[in-house]
Write a protein that holds these residues in place. Structure first.
Motif, PDB file in Angstrom:
ATOM      1  N   SER A  72     -11.423   2.105  -3.039  1.00  0.00           N
ATOM      2  CA  SER A  72     -10.376   2.285  -2.032  1.00  0.00           C
ATOM      3  C   SER A  72     -10.833   3.150  -0.870  1.00  0.00           C
ATOM      4  O   SER A  72     -10.111   3.278   0.121  1.00  0.00           O
ATOM      5  CB  SER A  72      -9.134   2.923  -2.671  1.00  0.00           C
ATOM      6  N   ARG A  73     -12.020   3.760  -1.000  1.00  0.00           N
ATOM      7  CA  ARG A  73     -12.607   4.611   0.045  1.00  0.00           C
ATOM      8  C   ARG A  73     -11.671   5.772   0.372  1.00  0.00           C
ATOM      9  O   ARG A  73     -11.397   6.074   1.528  1.00  0.00           O
ATOM     10  CB  ARG A  73     -12.933   3.793   1.292  1.00  0.00           C
ATOM     11  N   VAL A  74     -11.193   6.411  -0.680  1.00  0.00           N
ATOM     12  CA  VAL A  74     -10.281   7.547  -0.541  1.00  0.00           C
ATOM     13  C   VAL A  74     -10.906   8.778  -1.179  1.00  0.00           C
ATOM     14  O   VAL A  74     -11.409   8.712  -2.305  1.00  0.00           O
ATOM     15  CB  VAL A  74      -8.909   7.251  -1.197  1.00  0.00           C
ATOM     16  N   GLN A  75     -10.875   9.879  -0.442  1.00  0.00           N
ATOM     17  CA  GLN A  75     -11.280  11.176  -0.987  1.00  0.00           C
ATOM     18  C   GLN A  75     -10.038  12.042  -1.141  1.00  0.00           C
ATOM     19  O   GLN A  75      -9.216  12.147  -0.228  1.00  0.00           O
ATOM     20  CB  GLN A  75     -12.266  11.887  -0.056  1.00  0.00           C
ATOM     21  N   SER A 196      -8.500   4.802   7.991  1.00  0.00           N
ATOM     22  CA  SER A 196      -8.849   5.808   9.018  1.00  0.00           C
ATOM     23  C   SER A 196      -7.729   6.830   9.192  1.00  0.00           C
ATOM     24  O   SER A 196      -7.326   7.170  10.314  1.00  0.00           O
ATOM     25  CB  SER A 196      -9.167   5.131  10.363  1.00  0.00           C
ATOM     26  N   THR A 197      -7.209   7.327   8.063  1.00  0.00           N
ATOM     27  CA  THR A 197      -6.142   8.329   8.098  1.00  0.00           C
ATOM     28  C   THR A 197      -6.533   9.541   7.266  1.00  0.00           C
ATOM     29  O   THR A 197      -7.393   9.464   6.382  1.00  0.00           O
ATOM     30  CB  THR A 197      -4.818   7.775   7.559  1.00  0.00           C
ATOM     31  N   ALA A 211       3.880  17.914   4.739  1.00  0.00           N
ATOM     32  CA  ALA A 211       2.743  17.021   4.977  1.00  0.00           C
ATOM     33  C   ALA A 211       2.527  16.880   6.475  1.00  0.00           C
ATOM     34  O   ALA A 211       3.507  16.816   7.244  1.00  0.00           O
ATOM     35  CB  ALA A 211       2.985  15.653   4.353  1.00  0.00           C
ATOM     36  N   VAL A 212       1.268  16.829   6.855  1.00  0.00           N
ATOM     37  CA  VAL A 212       0.932  16.643   8.264  1.00  0.00           C
ATOM     38  C   VAL A 212      -0.262  15.696   8.368  1.00  0.00           C
ATOM     39  O   VAL A 212      -1.179  15.757   7.556  1.00  0.00           O
ATOM     40  CB  VAL A 212       0.610  17.995   8.951  1.00  0.00           C
ATOM     41  N   ASP A 213      -0.211  14.800   9.327  1.00  0.00           N
ATOM     42  CA  ASP A 213      -1.313  13.876   9.571  1.00  0.00           C
ATOM     43  C   ASP A 213      -2.292  14.504  10.567  1.00  0.00           C
ATOM     44  O   ASP A 213      -1.876  14.999  11.629  1.00  0.00           O
ATOM     45  CB  ASP A 213      -0.792  12.549  10.113  1.00  0.00           C
ATOM     46  N   VAL A 214      -3.585  14.481  10.233  1.00  0.00           N
ATOM     47  CA  VAL A 214      -4.610  15.037  11.111  1.00  0.00           C
ATOM     48  C   VAL A 214      -5.706  13.990  11.288  1.00  0.00           C
ATOM     49  O   VAL A 214      -5.713  12.950  10.625  1.00  0.00           O
ATOM     50  CB  VAL A 214      -5.210  16.345  10.508  1.00  0.00           C
ATOM     51  N   ASN A 215      -6.629  14.277  12.182  1.00  0.00           N
ATOM     52  CA  ASN A 215      -7.726  13.354  12.402  1.00  0.00           C
ATOM     53  C   ASN A 215      -8.648  13.321  11.184  1.00  0.00           C
ATOM     54  O   ASN A 215      -8.983  14.366  10.621  1.00  0.00           O
ATOM     55  CB  ASN A 215      -8.526  13.764  13.629  1.00  0.00           C
TER      56      ASN A 215
END
Length: 216
Positions: A72-75, A196-197, A211-215
């Motif tokens: 899933s390419r998730v860390q 890309s999140t 929760a906050v979305d960052v680059n």
């Protein structure tokens, strides 16, 4: 997951650990009275009482856990604090109940604590749910030391056969050497390269999460 700590010389140390799950889930029910109605956001893993990671976490209990899921390419990276749950016969045993009622809640949505938390019950249930091969490992000499030539010091299985007195001694040694580590997670950083999140979850003082979305 990879466990990152600070060693006694102030240097980074990392190794892989196998998570037992979330406190409250099987086999980490909170007490004999808990029929499975409680769960939490606290992770747990186990280790040998004489391992380097125990010394490091007793000195500085800050840690990070990280895993990478290639398909899933998730860390996922979790930051928090460790609570070491020793056997009652271990010199570092602390008899008070771990104050985690603010971190547990009922599965049916009926609210949070108070919940009866029996750390001795939790640790023992975690131990007995291991395979006999894993249980036997905890009776071995301290990890990281020079391996000795006596094969009897390294039983491959906690077998029901053999000398009953020797078997009882090994089982007692294994339980004394078994440490369950609760991880009080306060921050979760999730990077999803497939989308890309990147989202960072942070625990508030009232135990809720933001929760906050960052680059990425």
């Amino acid at each position: 997951m990879a466990l990152a700590t600070i060693d006694l010389d102030g240097l980074p140390a990392v190794r892989m650990v196998g998570l037992r799950g979330f406190v409250g889930d099987e086999p980490l029910r909170l007490s004999r009275e808990d029929a499975g109605e409680w769960t939490s956001d606290m992770l747990a893993f186990c280790t040998h009482a004489q391992s380097a990671k125990v010394q490091e976490l007793a000195h500085v209990n800050d840690l990070q856990l990280a895993c990478w899921m290639p398909h899933s390419r998730v860390q996922i990276r979790c930051s928090g604090h460790a609570h070491l749950l020793f056997h009652p016969e271990h010199p570092s045993y602390v008899s008070q109940a771990l104050a985690i009622s603010h971190r547990v809640w009922r599965r049916d949505g009926a609210g949070t604590g108070p919940a009866n938390v029996d750390i001795d019950f939790i640790r023992e249930q975690a131990f007995v749910h291991h395979t006999p091969e894993v249980q036997a490992w905890y009776s071995w000499p301290p990890p990281g030391r020079i391996r000795q030539s006596d094969p009897t010091l390294y039983p491959e299985i906690m077998s029901a056969g053999g000398d009953p007195r020797e078997r009882a001694r090994r089982e007692a040694d294994a339980r004394r050497n078994y440490v369950l580590v609760f991880v009080e997670v306060n921050k979760v950083d999730i990077v999803d390269l497939g989308r890309s999140t990147r989202r960072i979850h942070t625990r508030r003082s009232d135990s809720s999460w933001s929760a906050v979305d960052v680059n990425p």
